[in-house]
Design an enzyme around this catalytic site. Structure first.
Site, PDB file in Angstrom:
ATOM      1  N   GLY A  85      -5.230   2.363   7.804  1.00 54.01           N
ATOM      2  CA  GLY A  85      -6.353   1.751   8.485  1.00 54.01           C
ATOM      3  C   GLY A  85      -6.260   0.236   8.476  1.00 54.01           C
ATOM      4  O   GLY A  85      -6.601  -0.438   9.457  1.00 54.01           O
ATOM      5  N   ASP A 106       0.859  -1.188   0.000  1.00 54.43           N
ATOM      6  CA  ASP A 106       0.000   0.000   0.000  1.00 54.43           C
ATOM      7  C   ASP A 106       0.892   1.235   0.000  1.00 54.43           C
ATOM      8  O   ASP A 106       1.332   1.704   1.037  1.00 54.43           O
ATOM      9  CB  ASP A 106      -0.920  -0.001   1.223  1.00 54.43           C
ATOM     10  CG  ASP A 106      -1.960   1.113   1.164  1.00 54.43           C
ATOM     11  OD1 ASP A 106      -1.723   2.106   0.439  1.00 54.43           O
ATOM     12  OD2 ASP A 106      -2.996   0.994   1.835  1.00 54.43           O
ATOM     13  N   HIS A 133       0.544   7.946   3.979  1.00 57.23           N
ATOM     14  CA  HIS A 133       1.117   7.285   5.143  1.00 57.23           C
ATOM     15  C   HIS A 133       2.621   7.525   5.283  1.00 57.23           C
ATOM     16  O   HIS A 133       3.249   6.943   6.172  1.00 57.23           O
ATOM     17  CB  HIS A 133       0.826   5.793   5.071  1.00 57.23           C
ATOM     18  CG  HIS A 133      -0.621   5.507   4.845  1.00 57.23           C
ATOM     19  ND1 HIS A 133      -1.593   5.783   5.771  1.00 57.23           N
ATOM     20  CD2 HIS A 133      -1.280   5.002   3.761  1.00 57.23           C
ATOM     21  CE1 HIS A 133      -2.783   5.440   5.292  1.00 57.23           C
ATOM     22  NE2 HIS A 133      -2.620   4.975   4.072  1.00 57.23           N
TER      23      HIS A 133
END
Length: 284
Positions: A210, A187, A192
């Site tokens: 998340g 991801d 992030h």
């Protein structure tokens, strides 16, 4: 309109062959904070290849593809990545995930809902190998500013918790570098890692994935309730009620009964600000 709901739902599934081995599983588990203490036998089942068991939530990153961010390139969808928020996630495993495997995964837009101020895209991915179905993932993705098009509102992912004291309460620390490590599982959303991108998305610093909080929570349930036997988990779902930041402590409250655990997660340092709610882990 940036989202053409009819076109998105009618599009043919996007398929891809994925594969993984023990290194991918170990990296994912380390990204969830596994391996502390490093020689703890309970942690070695997540980190040592000769004892390895696979958390069902590994299904969200298997194949190290783009994951939920791939939705921005699906037919009928033309949105900015910065407008996308992960609202809810569920995983159902049809049998334990092997340590090494190869599968075909297909992704479809199962629905597009209208929440007035946002659109919700339901992205469903299913994986199968030569022995049959492996897992089904379903992600609910909020696209800010794209609601109000007159579509169905859709169901709510929120449910009430038991009106009793939790059966278990545990705390898990999020390392300062945890988002940087977790993103190596596939991801790559700069939300992030990149402070500038996080600022454009409305955050004062990069947030934890998340799905990382989700995986940490399911691991905590497995370790606390199931003695670490992840093969007993049949399904797990959650609603992302807020965000967590690297460096924080997560307080995980668990209610058990009826073949499952209901869970909430909050941030200790922010006076119990909600992070996950309506979380359910089903097990045998």
């Amino acid at each position: 309109m940036p989202i053409d709901a009819v076109k998105a739902v009618a599009a043919e599934p996007r398929t891809a062959e994925i594969q993984w081995d023990h290194k991918d599983v170990q990296l994912y588990h380390l990204g969830l904070g596994a391996g502390i203490p490093a020689t703890d036998p309970a942690e070695l089942r997540y980190t040592l290849e000769s004892r390895l068991h696979v958390l069902p939530t590994f299904a969200t990153v298997a194949g190290t593809g783009k994951g939920v961010t791939s939705v921005v390139s699906l037919p009928g969808i033309d949105i900015e990545l910065a407008s996308l928020l992960h609202g809810a996630q569920s995983v159902r495993v049809h049998r334990p995930i092997p340590v090494k495997g190869r599968a075909v995964q297909s992704a479809t837009v199962a629905a597009v809902y209208d929440k007035d101020t946002a659109a919700v895209i339901v992205l469903r991915t299913e994986a199968a190998d030569d022995d049959g179905p492996l897992w089904t993932n379903e992600a609910q993705l909020f696209v800010r500013g794209e609601g109000g098009f007159g579509g169905e509102r859709g169901p709510s992912a929120k449910f009430a918790l038991p009106a009793v004291v939790p059966h278990h309460t545990v705390e898990r620390h999020v390392r300062e570098d945890q988002a940087l490590l977790y993103r190596l599982s596939g991801d790559w959303n700069p939300l992030h890692a990149d402070p500038g991108f996080a600022a454009r998305a409305g955050f004062d610093r990069p947030i934890l994935h998340g799905l990382c909080t989700y995986g940490m929570t399911v691991k905590a349930v497995a370790d606390t309730v199931l003695g670490g036997d992840v093969s007993r988990i049949r399904a797990c779902g959650t609603r992302f009620a807020g965000v967590a930041f690297p460096g924080e402590t997560l307080r995980i409250r668990i209610w058990t009964g009826g073949g499952g655990a209901r869970v909430t997660v909050s941030a200790v340092e922010r006076d119990g600000a909600p992070v996950l709610d309506s979380t359910l882990v089903e097990y045998s």
